[in-house]
Design an enzyme around this catalytic site. Structure first.
Site: not given
Ligand code: NAD
Length: 253
Positions: A61, A140, A153, A157
């Site tokens: 975590d 982000s 959020y 970020k």
């Molecule tokens: N998808 C988008 O459009 C987007 C855009 C900008 C930034 N992001 C950022 O990119 C990162 C990855 O997101 P994604 O889109 O791959 O999402 P995703 O939901 O596919 O992956 C996120 C992962 O984080 C894990 N997770 C959540 N809480 C956790 C914790 N407390 N400890 C450990 N692991 C934890 C989840 O189990 C999951 O495997 C995030 O920080 C997200 O905010 C995503």
């Protein structure tokens, strides 16, 4: 090019899905030993098995200080080094300031930004014992824009971006040979975003592949930047905020 991160040890938080998963696959393909950390044990273990002996899954975590201590102890014992940390774990929560409870606000800050503070602090301690390293923090476009529909959020970020700058400066001043940069993607097609789409809408239709005016890129597009910032190709790049948004941010000014 191949072997762009050969010999390096990389830790990826939230590595079981989306951008983390794509980055783990790419860094492993380019020669790194990859440690996938996540709270999703099943997907994390399956990914480590898919990559093979160069990968390890650790249940973690990222918002827990005790978990960070355990993970760093494991890395120190098993590899004796950490070269790359991708602080990527995160959650998305929709809600403007008039509709966000304090407990939701705190949960988002804890998982999205406290986790990055804990990760940077833990990694610096191990990286500076070795040859230095590269820390890549997932922010982000929401962290630099004014997304009023994503208050908690966006704030989480924004904190990641500001924290990253302080880490970059401190590590340079103290001559640790540790770089720290933040990533600022717009929409990425991952489980995080597809879960929010209206039923029946084809996610592919929102991508830059389907339409250059689309907002969504693929996890592999972000992983490519992770690889660059992780490798020695970017050795003079420190303290930047890399927008991965197909020009969305500058277009809105
Ligand atoms: N998808 C988008 O459009 C987007 C855009 C900008 C930034 N992001 C950022 O990119 C990162 C990855 O997101 P994604 O889109 O791959 O999402 P995703 O939901 O596919 O992956 C996120 C992962 O984080 C894990 N997770 C959540 N809480 C956790 C914790 N407390 N400890 C450990 N692991 C934890 C989840 O189990 C999951 O495997 C995030 O920080 C997200 O905010 C995503």
């Amino acid at each position: 090019m191949s072997g762009r991160v050969a010999g390096k040890v990389a830790l990826i938080t939230g590595g079981a899905s989306g951008v983390g998963r794509a980055s783990a696959l790419l860094l492993a393909r380019e020669g790194a030993r990859v440690v996938i950390s996540d709270i999703d044990v099943e997907s994390g273990q399956a990914l480590a098995e898919e990559i093979g002996p160069s990968a390890l899954f650790i249940q973690h975590d990222a918002s827990s200080e005790a978990d960070w201590a355990r993970v760093i102890d494991t890395l120190r014992l098993r590899y004796g080094q950490l070269d790359i940390l991708f602080n990527n774990a995160g959650i998305l929560l929709k809600g403007d300031i008039e509709h966000t409870s304090y407990s939701d606000w705190q949960r988002v800050q804890r998982i999205n930004s406290d986790s990055v503070f804990l990760g940077c602090r833990a990694a610096i301690a191990l990286m500076k014992e070795g040859a230095g390293g590269s820390i890549i923090n997932m922010s982000s476009i929401a962290g630099v824009a004014g997304r009023d529909d994503y208050t908690a959020y966006s704030a989480s970020k924004g904190a990641v971006a500001a924290l990253s700058r302080t880490v970059a400066v401190l590590c340079r001043r103290r001559k640790y040979r540790i770089r720290c940069n933040s990533l600022h993607p717009d929409g990425i097609l991952t489980p995080m975003t597809t879960a929010t789409l209206p039923a029946g809408l084809d996610p592919w239709s929102l991508t830059i592949d389907a339409d250059p005016m689309g907002r969504m890129c693929l996890p592999e597009d972000v992983a490519a930047s992770v690889l660059f910032l992780a490798s020695e190709e970017s050795r003079a790049i420190n303290g930047i905020e890399l927008r991965i948004d197909s020009g969305q941010f500058v277009m809105s000014i």
